[in-house]
Scaffold this motif. Structure first.
Motif, PDB file in Angstrom:
ATOM      1  N   VAL A  73      -4.365   7.165   4.468  1.00  0.00           N
ATOM      2  CA  VAL A  73      -5.811   7.615   4.184  1.00  0.00           C
ATOM      3  C   VAL A  73      -5.264   8.894   2.897  1.00  0.00           C
ATOM      4  CG1 VAL A  73      -7.180   9.315   5.188  1.00  0.00           C
ATOM      5  CG2 VAL A  73      -6.388   7.074   6.427  1.00  0.00           C
ATOM      6  N   GLU A  74      -6.176   8.861   1.957  1.00  0.00           N
ATOM      7  CA  GLU A  74      -6.066   9.994   0.991  1.00  0.00           C
ATOM      8  C   GLU A  74      -6.270  11.381   1.446  1.00  0.00           C
ATOM      9  OE1 GLU A  74      -7.891  11.048  -3.472  1.00  0.00           O
ATOM     10  OE2 GLU A  74      -7.108   9.020  -2.830  1.00  0.00           O
ATOM     11  N   LEU A 103      -0.723   3.285  -6.835  1.00  0.00           N
ATOM     12  CA  LEU A 103      -0.280   2.429  -5.939  1.00  0.00           C
ATOM     13  C   LEU A 103      -0.759   2.659  -4.406  1.00  0.00           C
ATOM     14  CD1 LEU A 103       3.686   3.783  -6.544  1.00  0.00           C
ATOM     15  CD2 LEU A 103       2.460   1.661  -7.100  1.00  0.00           C
ATOM     16  N   ALA A 104      -1.417   4.067  -4.337  1.00  0.00           N
ATOM     17  CA  ALA A 104      -2.231   4.277  -3.027  1.00  0.00           C
ATOM     18  C   ALA A 104      -3.363   3.396  -2.684  1.00  0.00           C
ATOM     19  CB  ALA A 104      -2.618   5.905  -3.159  1.00  0.00           C
ATOM     20  N   TYR A 112       3.423   9.599   8.345  1.00  0.00           N
ATOM     21  CA  TYR A 112       3.929  10.420   6.950  1.00  0.00           C
ATOM     22  C   TYR A 112       2.931  10.961   5.841  1.00  0.00           C
ATOM     23  CZ  TYR A 112       8.568   9.002   8.862  1.00  0.00           C
ATOM     24  OH  TYR A 112       9.621   8.448   9.923  1.00  0.00           O
ATOM     25  N   ARG A 113       3.208  12.078   5.627  1.00  0.00           N
ATOM     26  CA  ARG A 113       2.415  12.534   4.335  1.00  0.00           C
ATOM     27  C   ARG A 113       3.220  12.309   3.047  1.00  0.00           C
ATOM     28  NH1 ARG A 113      -1.949  17.210   5.048  1.00  0.00           N
ATOM     29  NH2 ARG A 113      -2.560  15.691   6.338  1.00  0.00           N
ATOM     30  N   ILE A 114       2.683  11.545   2.264  1.00  0.00           N
ATOM     31  CA  ILE A 114       3.584  11.267   0.975  1.00  0.00           C
ATOM     32  C   ILE A 114       2.663  11.512  -0.403  1.00  0.00           C
ATOM     33  CG2 ILE A 114       4.527   9.284   2.184  1.00  0.00           C
ATOM     34  CD1 ILE A 114       2.976   7.346   0.596  1.00  0.00           C
ATOM     35  N   ALA A 115       3.319  11.838  -1.376  1.00  0.00           N
ATOM     36  CA  ALA A 115       2.747  11.909  -2.767  1.00  0.00           C
ATOM     37  C   ALA A 115       3.197  10.799  -3.388  1.00  0.00           C
ATOM     38  CB  ALA A 115       3.071  13.035  -3.364  1.00  0.00           C
ATOM     39  N   VAL A 164      -1.778  11.844  -5.935  1.00  0.00           N
ATOM     40  CA  VAL A 164      -2.460  11.728  -4.815  1.00  0.00           C
ATOM     41  C   VAL A 164      -1.553  11.869  -3.604  1.00  0.00           C
ATOM     42  CG1 VAL A 164      -4.394  10.090  -5.505  1.00  0.00           C
ATOM     43  CG2 VAL A 164      -2.501   9.156  -4.182  1.00  0.00           C
ATOM     44  N   VAL A 165      -1.870  12.751  -2.469  1.00  0.00           N
ATOM     45  CA  VAL A 165      -1.453  13.040  -1.470  1.00  0.00           C
ATOM     46  C   VAL A 165      -1.986  12.213  -0.353  1.00  0.00           C
ATOM     47  CG1 VAL A 165      -0.828  14.641   0.511  1.00  0.00           C
ATOM     48  CG2 VAL A 165      -0.520  15.124  -1.974  1.00  0.00           C
ATOM     49  N   MET A 166      -1.216  11.372   0.474  1.00  0.00           N
ATOM     50  CA  MET A 166      -1.788  10.635   1.473  1.00  0.00           C
ATOM     51  C   MET A 166      -0.898  10.419   2.766  1.00  0.00           C
ATOM     52  SD  MET A 166      -0.805   6.698  -0.250  1.00  0.00           S
ATOM     53  CE  MET A 166      -1.730   5.814   1.136  1.00  0.00           C
ATOM     54  N   ASP A 167      -1.701  10.008   3.760  1.00  0.00           N
ATOM     55  CA  ASP A 167      -1.270   9.967   5.192  1.00  0.00           C
ATOM     56  C   ASP A 167      -0.954   8.485   5.302  1.00  0.00           C
ATOM     57  OD1 ASP A 167      -0.680  12.711   5.748  1.00  0.00           O
ATOM     58  OD2 ASP A 167      -2.562  12.759   7.059  1.00  0.00           O
TER      59      ASP A 167
END
Length: 503
Positions: free
Chosen positions: A464-465, A450-451, A442-445, A388-391
């Motif tokens: 936030v996903e 974990l998210a 930050y925008r993370i993968a 997933v990508v999340m802020d």
């Protein structure tokens, strides 16, 4: 006061030291076998070998009790492909009497778990889980009393707190009750109201762990528990070794509690022998190795064969090649997987993400030198996780990195961190070469486990996903190796410690 003695046993049951004329109460136990149906990479274990041991002891002691302390599943293709059916079928054939849940029994969700438990022949214990609002409600009991050799043995089951360890979606409706309070209250009832001669706690909470309580805490706080058969921390308690973890813990009444655990992956079976006259307990380990191969039960082998055929076929599909072993221990494997997670994150985000994070606990085996197969990657990353990508705010990211530091560091890509091993806090975090900004987003993968706060990454629940991969993680990894940037290339290890303790 109970008197506890120990001895380490290897081939004892095959060499005749078990005297059929002797009167004793025998308990065999396992924990954290993690779908290791076939022998582990070091040649130890294997469920058909285990059955040789169980059958041999039961032939001498027909009233023997066989117990599993959880996490019988997850970690090989046998679980990935069949969702716990193989483990249930083989353990039923072996005659397990009592089982409890580990955290990984929840990996497929509540409905599949309920199906496997309902079809199991074992009795399932759960003393400190309130499951009245779930499909598991009628399938568990808080305690069991067995009369053996004229003595009443009571068994309770104590489980870990799901929060931060089990995906919330996979254990919805399960209410955790304080482990120490539940153990003490139930043990008191069993000793004083039910007149049990001994109370045996079967636990999946870990031996001496940071997420309290562990087995040592339960033992120290108890007055009515005589034996703890544990799991979760993969602790091998071997009384034959001087540096073994303490297997006798003094309780609140000044008596000794026997605390046992067999490590992981079925390399050993634990044996507890109890003298019915004195209630003295003797503890030993039985090594599961190749000396047992010439006594494999043909019926059990036939039960396993159809499942093994499917597993072997997938293990034979080659997708790449590794130049040398790529291992968890030297950071190379977690670096490889985290780099691929970042690449997948870049792809589904449509632009590069700032960094990627992966937990070592989500990676279950090393990548050996030579051919890399589809089945190997599926066993390496067996969980139903997705990228997933999340802020996330810098302060929440930093809190998550502190949790990772408490485990000695996990996987990061596009970032580095230095931590103080005494405080388990990061003293320096750099993202893209720049110091982390607590107020920046930050925008993370990462992976969805974990998210959503799994592996105690609770601060990540504040993120936030933005997007997620349509594929399970292992499919993304397979594609990256087979058809992506690593296609036709030998995979080489990067052993850089991207999270490291300050010197």
């Amino acid at each position: 006061m109970r008197i506890i003695s120990s001895v380490f046993v290897t081939a004892a049951l095959l060499t005749g030291i078990f005297d059929a004329r002797s009167e004793k109460i025998v308990i065999l136990h396992t924990n954290d076998t993690h779908s290791t149906i076939d022998p582990a990479h070091d040649g130890l274990g294997g469920i058909l070998r285990r059955k040789v041991v169980v059958d041999s002891v039961r032939a001498v002691h027909p009233e023997m009790t066989l117990i599993d302390a959880g996490d019988a599943v997850q970690g090989t293709l046998y679980f990935t492909l069949f969702g716990g059916e193989v483990e249930r079928v083989m353990m039923d054939d072996m005659g397990y009497d009592i089982r409890i849940l580990g955290n990984h029994e929840f990996d497929s969700g509540m409905e599949p778990l309920a199906k496997q438990v309902a079809e199991s022949k074992a009795q399932w214990l759960a003393t400190n889980y309130d499951m009245s609002a779930t499909v598991l409600d009628t399938l568990f009991t808080p305690y069991i009393i067995k009369e053996v050799a004229g003595k009443k043995l009571a068994f309770i089951g104590i489980n870990l707190n799901p929060d931060g360890m089990i995906s919330a979606a996979n254990c919805e409706g399960v209410k955790y009750l304080d482990g120490i309070k539940a153990a003490n209250a139930t043990a008191w009832h069993l000793k004083h109201n039910e007149r049990a001669d001994m109370v045996i706690a079967v636990t999946h909470i870990g031996y001496d762990v940071s997420q309290k309580p562990g087995d040592v805490d339960i033992a120290a706080a108890s007055e009515d528990i005589d034996i703890i058969i544990g799991g979760h921390s993969h602790t091998l308690i071997d009384p034959a070794k001087e540096n073994t973890p303490a297997w006798k813990v003094v309780n609140a009444a000044g008596d000794s509690v026997l605390v046992v655990q067999t490590g992981a992956h079925g390399r050993f079976v634990g044996e507890i022998d109890i003298n019915p006259s004195t209630l003295c307990a003797r503890y030993s380990l039985i090594r599961i190795d190749s000396r047992l191969d010439d006594r494999i039960d043909p019926h059990a082998a036939a039960l396993l064969q159809p499942y093994r055929h499917d597993v072997d076929s997938i293990l034979g599909i080659r997708i790449g090649k590794a130049s040398t072993i790529i291992a968890k221990a030297d950071n190379s494997l977690v670096n490889l997987i985290t780099d691929i997670v970042k690449s997948v994150g870049d792809e589904i985000n449509g632009a590069p993400v700032d960094l990627a994070i992966m937990n070592k606990g989500g990676i279950r085996c090393d990548m050996p030198a030579g051919d890399v197969t589809r089945g190997l990657i599926m066993q390496m990353l067996p969980f139903d996780n997705r990228v997933v990508v999340m802020d996330i705010k810098g302060r929440d990211l930093a809190a998550g990195l502190d949790v990772m530091a408490s485990r000695g560091g996990d996987g990061v890509s596009g970032a580095t961190a230095v931590f103080d091993s005494r405080t388990s806090r990061c003293t320096e975090i750099k993202i893209g070469g720049k110091p982390l900004d607590y107020d920046k987003t930050y925008r993370i993968a990462t992976i969805d486990y974990l998210a959503t706060g799994g592996d105690y990454m609770r601060s990540f629940k504040n993120g936030v996903e933005i997007s997620r991969s349509p594929e399970i993680l292992y499919e993304d990894i397979i594609r990256y190796i087979e058809k992506g940037p690593l296609r036709g290339k030998r995979i080489k290890p990067d052993t850089t410690a991207r999270m490291k303790a300050a010197e």
